[in-house]
Design an enzyme around this catalytic site. Structure first.
Site, PDB file in Angstrom:
ATOM      1  N   HIS A  22       0.869  -1.181   0.000  1.00 56.64           N
ATOM      2  CA  HIS A  22       0.000   0.000   0.000  1.00 56.64           C
ATOM      3  C   HIS A  22       0.901   1.224   0.000  1.00 56.64           C
ATOM      4  CE1 HIS A  22      -3.193   2.745   0.538  1.00 56.64           C
ATOM      5  NE2 HIS A  22      -2.853   3.079   1.764  1.00 56.64           N
TER       6      HIS A  22
ATOM      7  N   ASP B  53       1.301   4.956   0.142  1.00 54.25           N
ATOM      8  CA  ASP B  53       1.009   6.364   0.385  1.00 54.25           C
ATOM      9  C   ASP B  53       2.184   7.167  -0.161  1.00 54.25           C
ATOM     10  OD1 ASP B  53      -1.365   5.837   2.107  1.00 54.25           O
ATOM     11  OD2 ASP B  53       0.137   4.926   3.399  1.00 54.25           O
TER      12      ASP B  53
ATOM     13  N   ASP C 152      -7.656   1.785   2.030  1.00 57.01           N
ATOM     14  CA  ASP C 152      -7.529   2.581   3.244  1.00 57.01           C
ATOM     15  C   ASP C 152      -8.344   3.854   3.174  1.00 57.01           C
ATOM     16  OD1 ASP C 152      -6.608   3.115   5.779  1.00 57.01           O
ATOM     17  OD2 ASP C 152      -4.722   3.996   5.130  1.00 57.01           O
TER      18      ASP C 152
ATOM     19  N   HIS D  52      -5.620   9.910   0.227  1.00 57.60           N
ATOM     20  CA  HIS D  52      -6.301  10.116   1.506  1.00 57.60           C
ATOM     21  C   HIS D  52      -5.413  10.762   2.558  1.00 57.60           C
ATOM     22  CE1 HIS D  52      -4.881   5.923   1.139  1.00 57.60           C
ATOM     23  NE2 HIS D  52      -4.440   6.091   2.358  1.00 57.60           N
TER      24      HIS D  52
END
Length: 946
Positions: free
Chosen positions: A14, A16, A126, A352
């Protein structure tokens, strides 16, 4: 032995792009990760595949540093060993506009398609809650599933499912949107890292799998168990094939597969044959939880980011794109390459952890630069389009006023006809420096320009009341395409006036002129009397005569604003009453500020235990009139308010000790600082709403500032603007909800209504609201929230999240007669998001009439969303959505040289042809479409042009 269960192990990370480290620090780790992945895929055939987190920007970021590896990367994607798409980035859907979500999906598909097959996985690992229209968005994009980590709580095998549809028995479920679209939902019930770092050693593996298998079985509806091998910024597990072999030896009755999402979905669907799952409907916002882990208050963290984003989105989707279409229809350019660049730059702020404002300070500083870059690009597109449009508008009708006539074009790029106050700057005269005058001579001649006696007229010659500000001597320049820059000096003026009935997606033309000989005195609007001094303040001319758009003052007695629809009376403490004349409803105690401490973090608000909120109720304010024009009036309210300077010293101790924020005991400091608040209430002559603009000078820390609007309406639920939807939400939270705060997300507005009255509160980039449980259904809008730490998994100080300094918040209060859609409040709230566009023109012939609209449409329940052009086909794409659950008719008319009409999906692929009627209008042949939108349907119409 037949194997009864399959363990699907999916390798991923994941990613980010930025979060607890700045972008480039994460970027370095990404390069190492992908280098390792390419080497592993080539050296170890047993390592079957890897999922690129559903976002194609990972490829861009990698190739920016490693362009030499393009062919290696492309080969593995085409061979099905690296899965990419469908998104450009993993966004927060509540804090980004509907069209931004569509562009994100479109760009992700376009970029992934360059390399091979797009991964049709609705991936939201997420995301901080999910909007209700995502199933319809996925179905239109050819995606039949949604994988997500937040928003719904599974009850586990054989548990009872609640009757209201918010819970699921299993991690597998049916997710149904408000329009009836359904996708297979897969909840990461044990998170998207439940298969992380699988041991290859036998003893460690046995301990690992005993726990992990039990956890997965607890929620799984089938014998297909999902294990996500990776986590945030997780390095590649290169020995995964060995770890899988160890697992197979330990559990021969289970099939362990290095899998991918497509194979996993097929296996689940096969196992579900003949069985039913729980159906979860609408928004997934963790409604059936204790309310402490929803992360909803990221909607108010670093509000300035949300405001910059709102401005950037509106400029791109609601101004630049439609203007570029209109320009293209009349000989200009549709710069898709520039629009894509501007969108990508903006979308890079939509992950996000970025748009939610829940990262370290360095991340959000870089975001401001990206917002600027995207906006500057959009502004350039707008300027070029307006130049093409003004050059094509027929302004020859103003030639009768002589050489001094200065035409100007007012563009309304919203989806509805519009009346409102606009401001435009004009060059009353220019001298180009190439003409050889000295600077002193140039300045003298510009200062000598006579501005007196001029009036503003519309395309029919009717005089329009306006205020004129002489801005004095100014410098400007042209940048021609065929020669060097052309600097000039000019005499600049600003005109402010009411533009009336400007057509949707169209324009109306005006001109600043000297009246024709013989015109009656007193016909002008407010103008400059005589020869105004350069740089002087606005001066009032004669009152406009009735019939020239005149009206009485909107101000009465110093504290009352009133037009035909609304009456506003301001109290001594700055609160005000708002009377809606058509319904007779009076709203009282509006505009009170509320201030509380905040000992939470960027993710979640936490008020100190036992604290009583402070308010400006009873605090005397300074009140004065600051504008009184025929078209608009404004009153200023000033508060100087002492509030606690910060939290007490206990808060930092608790932060350093990683005390969970609901358990913190910190209180507010005894020290005080001055919070300066300047509120401007503004009412337009034709306005159906009251503008509220709050200027905040913040020197305090660890606090939240809201504005309160008691509705005093009997309603158990309310409606709120979300992604392609007016979602209905209960005013009271679920019984499981323990958090004292019930703050929620909004996009453009929130509305509380009863049968014959309602109050809509629209906003610009203020995405957090709460319906207070105070017996009055008060709508509380968060204006500013100030905290000093990131939160989540460690202590990350964020002093810039305290938001010191100057801030501005803008709202529009729109009372109505009981239905925000039927009575136009929703349309007014959407228009509030969109700036007017005005530009100076010249007197000439043209192909665009003085009043013009590219298309005309009607349909009360339909909301217009976008007008753009498809780069490959050149077709126009127009999108609406049904704001209600009932079918509605949409009528569309156009005089464009269309060769066909069709419905499209959100990826701009044709679905079905539409038959058009050919009518006869005064201006010639027109095509008419009559379409039905089902309840909550998102409809895109394509127009093929000659």
């Amino acid at each position: 032995m037949d194997k009864q269960q399959t363990a699907h192990i999916i390798s991923h990370t994941h990613w980010d792009r930025e979060w607890y480290l700045p972008y480039e620090r994460h970027h370095l780790r990404l390069i190492r990760l992908v280098d390792s992945l390419l080497d592993t895929l080539e050296q170890n055939p047993g390592f079957r595949s890897f999922f690129f987190d559903g976002q194609t920007i990972i490829i861009e970021d990698y190739l920016q540093v490693r362009p030499e590896n393009w062919e290696r990367l492309e080969r593995h994607i085409r061979e099905g060993r690296i899965y990419i798409g469908p998104w450009y980035i993993l966004q927060d859907a509540f804090l980004t506009s509907p069209e931004a979500n569509v562009r994100n999906l479109q760009i992700g598909h376009q970029d992934a398609g360059v390399y091979g097959e797009v991964s049709k996985i609705g991936y939201f690992p997420d995301t901080f809650g999910l909007t209700g229209q995502i199933p319809q968005l996925m179905v239109q994009a050819g995606i039949t599933n949604a994988f997500f980590g937040r928003g719904v709580k599974p009850t586990g095998f054989n548990n009872t499912v609640s009757s209201d549809g918010y819970e699921s028995s299993f991690s597998e479920l049916v997710w149904e949107g408000p329009d009836g679209s359904k996708v297979l939902g897969i909840l990461f019930a044990n998170w998207y890292s439940n298969g992380n770092e699988i041991p290859a050693g036998e003893e460690e593996a046995k301990t690992f799998w005993e726990r992990k298998l039990a956890d997965a079985r607890q929620y799984a509806a089938t014998d297909q168990l999902l294990f996500m091998n990776g986590c945030d910024h997780q390095p590649l597990q290169t020995d995964l094939p060995e770890a899988i072999r160890t697992a197979e030896q330990l559990y021969p009755e289970i099939s362990f597969v290095h899998s991918n999402f497509a194979d996993y979905i097929k296996a689940v669907q096969h196992s579900l044959a003949g069985r039913s799952l729980s159906t979860v409907k609408g928004e997934l916002r963790s409604q059936r939880t204790d309310g402490w882990g929803t992360l909803v208050n990221t909607a108010s963290a670093r509000v300035y980011l949300k405001q910059l984003n709102q401005r950037g989105q509106a400029l791109l989707e609601k101004v630049a794109e439609p203007l570029a279409v209109i320009a293209r229809l009349h000989g200009g350019e549709y710069p898709q390459h520039l629009l894509t660049y501007a969108w990508k730059t903006l979308l890079q702020n939509h992950p996000h952890d970025s748009i939610c404002g829940c990262s370290v300070d360095e991340v959000h500083r870089e975001m401001v630069t990206r917002f600027d870059k995207s906006r500057h690009t959009a502004e350039g597109i707008v300027a070029d389009s307006m130049q093409a449009i003004t050059g094509a508008v027929d302004t020859l009708g103003f030639a009768a006023y002589g050489e001094a006539a200065i035409p100007l074009v007012v563009m309304n790029t919203s989806g509805w006809s519009r009346t409102g106050t606009v401001s435009v700057e004009l060059d009353a005269a220019r001298l180009y420096l190439r003409e050889g005058h000295t600077l002193e001579e140039t300045a003298r001649r510009m200062k000598a320009v006579d501005l007196g006696g001029r009036v503003l007229v519309d395309e029919l010659g009717n005089e329009v009341p306006c205020t004129i500000q002489d801005l004095g001597l100014s410098f400007g320049y042209d940048l021609p395409d065929d020669r060097f820059r052309q600097p000039y000096s000019c005499r600049k003026v600003q005109l402010i006036f009411e533009a009336a009935d400007v057509p949707a997606l169209g324009l109306r033309t005006y001109a600043w002129v000297r009246p024709l000989a013989g015109a009656a005195a007193g016909q002008s609007g407010q103008g400059i009397a005589g020869s105004a001094a350069a740089g002087g303040a606005a001066t009032n001319g004669t009152e406009p005569r009735a019939g020239a758009g005149a009206s009485a003052s909107l101000v009465h007695g110093g504290r009352i604003l009133e037009n035909e629809s609304l009456r506003v009376e301001i109290m001594a403490d700055g609160s005000f009453t708002l009377e809606h004349k058509p319904s007779g409803k009076v709203y009282r105690d509006l505009g009170v500020y509320e201030n509380t401490g905040d000992i939470g973090n960027e993710y979640m608000y936490r008020q100190p235990a036992g604290e009583v909120p402070l308010t400006t109720r009873g605090l005397t304010a300074d009140i004065r009139i600051i504008e009184d024009a025929p078209y608009r009036a404004s009153i200023e309210i000033v508060h100087e308010w002492e509030i606690p300077a910060s939290a007490d010293a206990v808060l930092e101790e608790e932060q350093r000790a990683l005390v969970y924020y609901p358990e913190r005991q910190a209180q507010r400091s005894a020290d005080k600082v001055l919070l300066k608040l300047r509120t401007v209430l503004r009412l337009e002559r034709s306005g159906k709403g009251l503008e509220v603009k709050s200027y905040i000078h913040n020197t305090a820390k660890d606090h939240r500032l809201r504005m309160l609007f008691p509705a005093d309406l009997a309603a158990a639920s309310h409606r709120v603007d979300s992604m392609f939807e007016l979602a209905e939400r209960p005013n009271e939270p679920a019984p499981e909800w323990l958090n004292p705060s019930n703050a929620q997300h909004q996009q453009s507005f929130v509305d509380v209504a009863e049968e014959h009255a309602g109050l809509t509160v629209a906003n610009l980039g203020l995405h957090e609201y709460e319906i207070l449980r105070d017996g009055r259904n008060t709508i509380a809008i968060t204006l500013l929230r100030c905290v000093g730490e990131m939160g989540d998994w460690g202590w990350f100080p964020t002093p810039e999240a305290q938001c010191q300094g100057e801030h501005t918040a803008e709202l529009l209060l729109i009372p109505h007669s009981g239905d925000a859609v039927a009575f136009g409040a929703a349309a007014a709230a959407y228009q509030f998001q969109i700036p007017w566009t005005c530009a100076q023109a010249e007197v000439h012939t043209g192909t665009i009439p003085a009043v013009y609209s590219a298309v005309r449409w009607s349909g009360t329940a339909a909301a217009f969303s976008s007008l753009k052009m498809n780069e490959e086909s050149g077709d126009l794409l127009l999108r609406w959505f049904n704001m209600t659950g009932q079918p509605c008719e949409l009528k569309l008319e156009t005089d464009l040289p269309a060769t066909g009409f069709y419905t499209s999906n959100v990826l701009e692929a044709k679905v079905a042809d539409i038959a058009a009627e050919t009518g006869r209008l005064e201006q010639g042949g027109a095509n008419t479409l009559r379409l039905q939108l089902d309840g909550h349907e998102i409809l895109t119409v394509g127009i093929r042009l000659d």
